[in-house]
Design an enzyme around this catalytic site. Structure first.
Site, PDB file in Angstrom:
ATOM      1  N   TYR A 196       0.816  -1.212   0.000  1.00 29.46           N
ATOM      2  CA  TYR A 196       0.000   0.000   0.000  1.00 29.46           C
ATOM      3  C   TYR A 196       0.846   1.256   0.000  1.00 29.46           C
ATOM      4  O   TYR A 196       1.911   1.300   0.583  1.00 29.46           O
ATOM      5  CB  TYR A 196      -0.906   0.031   1.238  1.00 29.46           C
ATOM      6  CG  TYR A 196      -1.956  -1.043   1.266  1.00 29.46           C
ATOM      7  CD1 TYR A 196      -2.221  -1.846   0.153  1.00 29.46           C
ATOM      8  CD2 TYR A 196      -2.697  -1.281   2.420  1.00 29.46           C
ATOM      9  CE1 TYR A 196      -3.187  -2.832   0.196  1.00 29.46           C
ATOM     10  CE2 TYR A 196      -3.674  -2.273   2.463  1.00 29.46           C
ATOM     11  CZ  TYR A 196      -3.903  -3.045   1.356  1.00 29.46           C
ATOM     12  OH  TYR A 196      -4.866  -4.020   1.402  1.00 29.46           O
ATOM     13  N   LYS A 210     -22.726   5.876  -5.351  1.00 31.56           N
ATOM     14  CA  LYS A 210     -22.122   7.074  -5.934  1.00 31.56           C
ATOM     15  C   LYS A 210     -21.837   6.950  -7.433  1.00 31.56           C
ATOM     16  O   LYS A 210     -21.608   7.963  -8.096  1.00 31.56           O
ATOM     17  CB  LYS A 210     -20.848   7.447  -5.199  1.00 31.56           C
ATOM     18  CG  LYS A 210     -19.688   6.474  -5.323  1.00 31.56           C
ATOM     19  CD  LYS A 210     -18.515   6.974  -4.488  1.00 31.56           C
ATOM     20  CE  LYS A 210     -17.319   6.057  -4.551  1.00 31.56           C
ATOM     21  NZ  LYS A 210     -16.206   6.565  -3.706  1.00 31.56           N
TER      22      LYS A 210
END
Length: 350
Positions: free
Chosen positions: A53, A246
């Site tokens: 990450y 969304k």
């Protein structure tokens, strides 16, 4: 906040886990610290990260998320009241993550190297849960729906070699417990068999994609997780944000992963009936006056094969909503309606 046992250990983890993969690209270190402070205040004690990450993986952002967490841990203190989980990369061509430009894999040497580097970035002496991010062999994960018709039985680093290396880390005190991610039912059972036969650490969890849109875990792996106490750490419970609504009607909100990174993050959710399925769940949430994100996350927490649901957000507003799912109880009638929808739309994501 409620807590559940991590596998067959006495470690208690919050049923909502704070995901961190956006930290370092979409979120700054300051924003990461704000999220951490808020999550801890809400009773979360479980934080999930990975050497890879932030996402999408890039050489210049590799390890940044762990670094942010490490800086925060140093300032905050009280390390022992938190459960920190990280992951080692499986087989990949990302040679910037290893010495001498080696492609990543799960050899004993790479396991030892990767954990030491993670410990440095996290600025801690131990990792509570160290997970294999994905296998060395080919499996159906990251949007791949089917296995090859011809399976190469010799492909990949032997699981025993990887587990033995992880066992050494446990003996050394660098790792407390080991887990899997993006793993299959066979893979989980094989790790358990090897642990028993060779007196090695028993895996305590498996971190796989699981949501209202990606329900393949329920088809067989859930039984392994429940019967063997290798609890699911459900990642992407909002299906990359789709279940928040969304992206309905073709929307691409500014700053969203779809807008920033395009098809890379939508390939799992391009089945023909995907939007219709999302709309049905969105309408169901409205009918019951429940936030659609909270409906989706609450669903992932209902099974006895689940240990925790991993939520991540780029805004504090969304994080508050997601963590609030811990207080949402789905009625039996609502669950029946969700299951009925699932019969109509059979895991349109993968």
């Amino acid at each position: 906040m409620k807590y559940r046992n991590l596998g067959r250990t006495d470690v208690k983890v919050s049923e909502i886990c704070l995901g961190t993969m956006t930290w370092g690209q979409q979120n700054s270190e300051k924003e990461a610290c704000e999220q951490l402070d808020y999550a801890i205040d809400q009773g979360i004690n479980f934080i999930d990260t990975a050497e890879l990450y932030s996402i999408p993986p890039r050489s210049k952002t590799y390890g940044l998320t762990e670094q942010y967490i490490g800086n925060w841990l140093t300032k905050r203190g009280k390390r022992d009241d938190l459960i920190i989980a990280s992951k080692i990369m499986g087989k990949s061509p990302m040679n910037w993550a290893r010495p001498n430009k080696q492609p990543t894999d799960l050899t004993a040497a790479q396991v030892k190297y990767a954990v030491d580097e993670s410990l440095k970035r996290l600025r801690t002496d131990y990792i509570d849960l160290y997970q294999v991010h994905w296998p060395s062999r080919t499996v159906n994960c990251f949007g791949r729906r089917f296995m090859p018709l011809e399976i190469d039985k010799q492909q990949g680093v032997p699981l025993l070699e990887t587990l033995q290396a992880l066992g050494e880390l446990v003996t050394q005190g660098k790792v407390r417990h080991v887990g899997l991610s993006n793993e299959t039912a066979w893979g989980i059972m094989e790790y358990l068999r090897l642990a028993k036969e060779h007196d090695l650490p028993r895996v305590v969890s498996v971190q796989n994609a699981y949501s209202l849109l990606v329900r393949v875990f329920e088809m067989s792996t859930s039984e392994v997780a429940a019967r063997e106490d290798v609890g699911l750490l459900a990642y992407s419970p909002l299906a990359g944000g789709y279940l928040s609504g969304k992206y309905l009607n073709g929307a691409k909100p500014k700053g969203s992963r779809m807008t920033l990174f395009g098809e890379r993050f939508s390939s799992r959710y391009h089945e023909q009936d995907m939007e219709a399925c999302v709309q049905v769940y969105f309408d169901l949430a409205a009918k019951h006056d429940i936030n659609p994100s909270q409906l989706a996350i609450a669903y992932t927490l209902r099974g006895n094969f689940v240990t925790s649901s991993i939520v991540g957000a780029t805004s504090m507003e969304q994080l508050r909503i997601d963590i609030g799912a811990a207080d949402v109880k789905l009625s039996d009638d609502l669950i029946k309606q969700i299951l009925k929808i699932g019969e109509r739309f059979r895991s349109p994501g993968c």
